[in-house]
Design a protein around this motif. Structure first.
Motif, PDB file in Angstrom:
ATOM      1  N   GLU A   1      -5.923  -7.628  -0.718  1.00 28.86           N
ATOM      2  CA  GLU A   1      -6.740  -7.403   0.477  1.00 28.86           C
ATOM      3  C   GLU A   1      -8.094  -8.083   0.342  1.00 28.86           C
ATOM      4  O   GLU A   1      -8.512  -8.849   1.198  1.00 28.86           O
ATOM      5  CB  GLU A   1      -6.978  -5.900   0.676  1.00 28.86           C
ATOM      6  N   THR A   2      -8.743  -7.785  -0.786  1.00 26.33           N
ATOM      7  CA  THR A   2     -10.126  -8.245  -0.961  1.00 26.33           C
ATOM      8  C   THR A   2     -10.211  -9.566  -1.722  1.00 26.33           C
ATOM      9  O   THR A   2     -11.262 -10.211  -1.719  1.00 26.33           O
ATOM     10  CB  THR A   2     -10.931  -7.194  -1.755  1.00 26.33           C
TER      11      THR A   2
ATOM     12  N   ASP B   1       0.819  -1.207   0.000  1.00 23.27           N
ATOM     13  CA  ASP B   1       0.000   0.000   0.000  1.00 23.27           C
ATOM     14  C   ASP B   1       0.856   1.261   0.000  1.00 23.27           C
ATOM     15  O   ASP B   1       0.350   2.370   0.153  1.00 23.27           O
ATOM     16  CB  ASP B   1      -0.979   0.006   1.187  1.00 23.27           C
TER      17      ASP B   1
ATOM     18  N   ASN C   1      -1.911  -2.621  -3.436  1.00 20.98           N
ATOM     19  CA  ASN C   1      -2.238  -3.953  -2.883  1.00 20.98           C
ATOM     20  C   ASN C   1      -2.656  -4.940  -3.966  1.00 20.98           C
ATOM     21  O   ASN C   1      -3.526  -5.779  -3.746  1.00 20.98           O
ATOM     22  CB  ASN C   1      -3.371  -3.843  -1.862  1.00 20.98           C
ATOM     23  N   THR C   2      -2.017  -4.826  -5.104  1.00 21.73           N
ATOM     24  CA  THR C   2      -2.498  -5.605  -6.246  1.00 21.73           C
ATOM     25  C   THR C   2      -1.339  -6.322  -6.946  1.00 21.73           C
ATOM     26  O   THR C   2      -0.251  -5.769  -7.060  1.00 21.73           O
ATOM     27  CB  THR C   2      -3.226  -4.665  -7.233  1.00 21.73           C
TER      28      THR C   2
ATOM     29  N   ASN D   1      -6.555  -8.177  -6.226  1.00 18.60           N
ATOM     30  CA  ASN D   1      -6.344  -7.356  -5.041  1.00 18.60           C
ATOM     31  C   ASN D   1      -6.012  -8.270  -3.864  1.00 18.60           C
ATOM     32  O   ASN D   1      -6.757  -9.195  -3.564  1.00 18.60           O
ATOM     33  CB  ASN D   1      -7.598  -6.527  -4.752  1.00 18.60           C
TER      34      ASN D   1
END
Lengths: 309, 108
Positions: free
Chosen positions: A221-222, A177, A200-201, A219
């Motif tokens: 995170e997600t 990030d 974050n990818t 991603n």
């Protein structure tokens, strides 16, 4: 197979090797530098070197050529061969390439590091067809287009900023990030209206038949997957040291970097490792050049103390 | 004598595609560092293979149509032509030995 004899063999022609060659040649040691690719190594692909003291700004290739000329003016020889193996031969060292053998009293390994690949589908197949590890070489082929830069370090920002001269838009894809690049490069990157950041990818696939048409992203995170249409992917995600031929000879860290002392000495007499190939290198042109000089001075002491003139 | 000459969009067909000898074309541009490393190697090869293989260089900044036609997106790229077709390619700087292998293959 021809055997050539030298006092000092230097393996690798980046800033560390060129500085070592300069010092070795000025010590009047018979010295050869072996290079498998391009003189300058990583800096030969750097558009601008702005942090070499005394030189406000210079093209990386030009700086390397100046270093080469300087070392050769004192008698250093250069040969374009790839080192395959290194063996101890009594008190000497034997360097093997595909064609020849070099017998040396001291060997300075300045083999540097090569860029990492992503290791995703499409990368290998589309290399030279939109997948690139050198923006200064290839950015001009994507005039007015949208491209991706992968990575968040100095190389990614430096090459990304260079690429903005040619392309319309750059998506910087970074797994964290925040950037790891030095503050000044971050400032320039964030101020550049052509650069956008995808945090974050990671890239999971590079798409395209004849040429790159896009990337598949995830991603971290997600876990969400997405796509991005780009004409090129420039990859700058770190590097690994070229130390394969040192395996079993000297201890390395987990990343494969050779362990040396403050004089760039390994545990083996007459064998030195300097620059990006060693553990804890600062990975800068100036620190690598310093490493090379240190190794050459250590090698000179070793030769004086162990071999009759 | 046998230094690689420049080839342009205009002369490409006559010089390369209609050549009776195999042709090695060096796609380069002035701003490309590794291209400047490839050039002297190609010059040496041009001496060695004088009379057997034709060596030409194409500036991708100026001759954009040919570069686009062959999908050049990375330089240096060396394309080996035989009988009007691109039969082999080398992308990026490679040692002289690798280039020789490509040339020998085209001559075989």
């Amino acid at each position: 197979m021809a055997r050539q004899e030298y006092e000092i063999v230097i393996i690798g022609g980046g800033p560390a090797g060129l500085a070592a060659g300069l010092y070795a040649a000025r010590a009047r040691r018979k010295t050869v530098l072996l290079e498998k690719g391009v003189i300058g190594g990583q800096i030969s692909l750097t558009e601008l070197v702005e942090n070499y003291p005394g030189i406000p700004s210079i093209n990386g290739f030009d700086l390397a050529q100046a270093m080469l000329k300087q070392a050769e003016s004192y008698g250093m020889e250069t040969q374009f061969v790839e080192t395959k193996a290194l063996e101890q031969d009594g008190k000497a060292w034997l360097v093997r390439t595909a064609e020849d053998e070099y017998l040396a009293r001291a060997v300075i390994v300045t083999a540097g590091a090569d860029y990492n690949k992503l290791g995703v589908p499409g990368e290998e197949r589309l290399t030279g067809r939109g997948v690139s590890y050198c923006a200064t070489c290839d950015a001009a082929f994507f005039k007015g287009q949208h491209v991706a830069v992968v990575g968040g370090g100095d190389a990614a920002m430096d090459e990304g900023l260079f690429t903005t001269r040619h392309v319309d838009k750059i998506s910087v894809i970074h797994r964290r990030d925040r950037l790891r690049a030095s503050a000044i490069l971050q400032e320039r990157a964030f101020a550049n209206p052509k650069m956008e950041f995808v945090w974050n990818t990671v890239v999971t696939e590079i798409l395209g038949e004849e040429a790159v048409t896009g990337v598949r992203l995830r991603n971290r995170e997600t876990g969400e997957d997405s796509g991005l249409d780009v004409a090129a992917v420039f990859i700058f995600i770190g590097q690994h040291p070229n130390t394969d031929f040192l395996r079993g000879l000297v201890p390395t860290d987990e990343g494969g970097h050779a362990v040396v002392n403050d004089w760039m000495e390994t545990e083996r007499p007459g064998l030195y490792v300097a620059g990006d190939a060693r553990r804890n290198s600062a990975r800068q042109v100036v620190s690598s050049a310093g490493d090379g000089a240190t190794a050459a001075i250590a090698a000179e002491h070793y030769l004086s103390n162990n071999f009759a003139a | 004598m046998s230094k690689p000459a420049d080839v342009t969009d205009g002369s490409f067909e006559a010089e390369v595609l209609k050549s009776d000898k195999p042709v090695l074309v060096d796609f380069w541009a002035p701003w490309c560092g590794p291209c400047r490393m490839v050039a002297p190697v190609v010059e040496e090869l041009a001496e060695e293979y004088d009379g057997k293989v034709k060596f030409l260089k194409l500036n991708t900044d100026d001759e954009i149509n040919t570069a686009a036609k062959y999908g050049i997106r990375s330089i240096p790229t060396l394309l080996m032509f035989k009988g009007g077709e691109a039969v082999d390619q080398i992308i990026g700087f490679r040692p002289k030995g690798d280039l020789k292998k490509t040339i020998e293959k085209a001559l075989a």
